[in-house]
Design a protein around this motif. Structure first.
Motif, PDB file in Angstrom:
ATOM      1  N   LYS A 162     -23.374 -29.219  30.766  1.00 45.15           N
ATOM      2  CA  LYS A 162     -23.061 -28.549  32.136  1.00 45.15           C
ATOM      3  C   LYS A 162     -21.196 -28.290  31.942  1.00 45.15           C
ATOM      4  O   LYS A 162     -21.318 -27.711  33.110  1.00 45.15           O
ATOM      5  CB  LYS A 162     -23.545 -30.305  33.516  1.00 45.15           C
ATOM      6  N   LYS A 163     -20.503 -29.055  31.434  1.00 48.30           N
ATOM      7  CA  LYS A 163     -19.357 -28.849  31.926  1.00 48.30           C
ATOM      8  C   LYS A 163     -18.683 -27.184  31.088  1.00 48.30           C
ATOM      9  O   LYS A 163     -18.423 -26.936  32.320  1.00 48.30           O
ATOM     10  CB  LYS A 163     -18.543 -29.056  30.323  1.00 48.30           C
ATOM     11  N   TRP A 164     -19.892 -26.442  30.419  1.00 43.42           N
ATOM     12  CA  TRP A 164     -19.799 -24.738  30.316  1.00 43.42           C
ATOM     13  C   TRP A 164     -20.428 -24.480  31.154  1.00 43.42           C
ATOM     14  O   TRP A 164     -19.248 -23.868  31.997  1.00 43.42           O
ATOM     15  CB  TRP A 164     -20.364 -24.526  29.286  1.00 43.42           C
ATOM     16  N   ASP A 165     -21.227 -24.943  32.485  1.00 44.51           N
ATOM     17  CA  ASP A 165     -21.731 -24.082  33.054  1.00 44.51           C
ATOM     18  C   ASP A 165     -20.802 -24.427  34.294  1.00 44.51           C
ATOM     19  O   ASP A 165     -20.425 -23.826  35.636  1.00 44.51           O
ATOM     20  CB  ASP A 165     -23.002 -25.227  33.772  1.00 44.51           C
ATOM     21  N   LEU A 166     -20.121 -25.682  34.561  1.00 40.70           N
ATOM     22  CA  LEU A 166     -19.029 -26.452  35.985  1.00 40.70           C
ATOM     23  C   LEU A 166     -18.015 -25.342  35.543  1.00 40.70           C
ATOM     24  O   LEU A 166     -17.458 -25.247  36.818  1.00 40.70           O
ATOM     25  CB  LEU A 166     -19.186 -27.613  35.725  1.00 40.70           C
ATOM     26  N   CYS A 171     -17.057 -25.806  26.148  1.00 39.79           N
ATOM     27  CA  CYS A 171     -17.408 -27.123  25.768  1.00 39.79           C
ATOM     28  C   CYS A 171     -16.681 -27.550  24.554  1.00 39.79           C
ATOM     29  O   CYS A 171     -16.899 -26.169  23.446  1.00 39.79           O
ATOM     30  CB  CYS A 171     -17.908 -28.428  26.138  1.00 39.79           C
ATOM     31  N   CYS A 172     -17.080 -28.835  23.830  1.00 41.48           N
ATOM     32  CA  CYS A 172     -16.772 -29.133  22.433  1.00 41.48           C
ATOM     33  C   CYS A 172     -17.822 -28.983  21.384  1.00 41.48           C
ATOM     34  O   CYS A 172     -18.043 -28.198  20.133  1.00 41.48           O
ATOM     35  CB  CYS A 172     -16.345 -30.481  22.500  1.00 41.48           C
ATOM     36  N   SER A 177     -20.364 -24.206  18.090  1.00 44.09           N
ATOM     37  CA  SER A 177     -21.861 -23.481  18.033  1.00 44.09           C
ATOM     38  C   SER A 177     -20.602 -21.831  17.587  1.00 44.09           C
ATOM     39  O   SER A 177     -21.465 -20.898  17.226  1.00 44.09           O
ATOM     40  CB  SER A 177     -22.788 -22.820  18.639  1.00 44.09           C
ATOM     41  N   ILE A 178     -19.349 -21.523  18.848  1.00 46.17           N
ATOM     42  CA  ILE A 178     -19.623 -19.852  18.212  1.00 46.17           C
ATOM     43  C   ILE A 178     -18.359 -20.108  17.054  1.00 46.17           C
ATOM     44  O   ILE A 178     -18.821 -18.936  16.596  1.00 46.17           O
ATOM     45  CB  ILE A 178     -18.505 -19.945  19.942  1.00 46.17           C
TER      46      ILE A 178
END
Length: 247
Positions: A162-166, A171-172, A177-178
């Motif tokens: 949820k870090k990316w969402d917030l 996030c790490c 993945s990227i």
């Protein structure tokens, strides 16, 4: 004496096996064990701090600065460390092609603890137990890794942590993945962090007003609202919570 002789034979056998099977492997010593032996002769919190400063230094400039500082404190201590072989446990001297900055034997000790129960068995049983444990470990780690790949949804820019969402910043897990997909990391940062969004935030303005000397004059009295003055000196600071840091 017989036990010491057996240990010596075992160590020589291990060294020979590593030399035959891993001829190009870089050999490093554990900095923590070297410090434990070195610290018997050179004690003090200042020397300890300097030891770990230049042992962990990634470049020669930082290494030389720490060495010079230690020489001012105790030059004999520096000479003792140089005799241990800096290329074996100083980060600034290890090879760059290994993609590894580890200078401690923590991983080995962790594995040693992992096979602790198996080590108490007969040699054949010990090897069989270790083989079985490693088979299970490899399978479990592979399964965990496959599960972790599914926690990131790059297209929808979301992750189970949820870090990316917030935050709108990868996030790490998303970063891993990227990079794995060979994509641009900047493309997955939310639009609110872009230069264009920043400029839109301040594109409005407040128009200036004419000065007070140009305001229209009227004959009516305009009194301010009544003010009730309480007893004591007026409070300037807000009332703090009992659990709040008084500073």
């Amino acid at each position: 004496m017989k036990i010491l002789k057996l240990i010596k034979i075992l160590v020589q056998s291990i060294l020979r096996a590593v030399q035959l099977e891993l001829p190009k492997a870089e050999h490093r010593h554990c900095a923590r064990h070297i410090y434990a032996n070195w610290n018997k002769s050179f004690k003090g919190e200042e020397l300890k701090l300097l030891f770990w400063t230049f042992v962990k230094a990634y470049n020669l400039a930082n290494f030389e600065e720490a060495i010079t500082e230690m020489e001012d404190v105790n030059p004999v201590a520096v000479d003792a460390l140089r005799k241990c072989g800096p290329h074996l446990f100083f980060r600034s001297f290890v090879k760059l092609d290994g993609e590894c900055d580890v200078i401690l034997s923590n991983m080995v000790e962790t594995f040693n603890n992992y096979i602790m129960n198996a080590r108490s068995h007969h040699l054949i049983d010990m090897l069989e137990d270790i083989r079985t444990m490693l088979i299970k470990r490899l399978a479990n780690k592979k399964e965990e890794g496959l599960k972790k790949w599914k926690e990131v949804d790059i297209e929808n820019r979301t992750c189970t942590c949820k870090k990316w969402d917030l935050r709108g910043i990868s996030c790490c897990h998303a970063v891993a993945s990227i990079f794995y997909l060979h994509k641009e990391l900047e493309s997955y940062v939310d639009q609110c962090y872009t230069r264009e969004a920043y400029l839109r935030t301040y594109e409005g303005n407040i128009n200036p007003c004419i000065g007070e000397r140009h305001w229209p004059k009227i004959d009516k009295l305009i009194d301010p609202p009544p003010i009730k003055i309480g007893p004591g000196r007026p409070r300037k600071n807000r009332i703090k919570d009992p659990h709040e840091d008084p500073k």
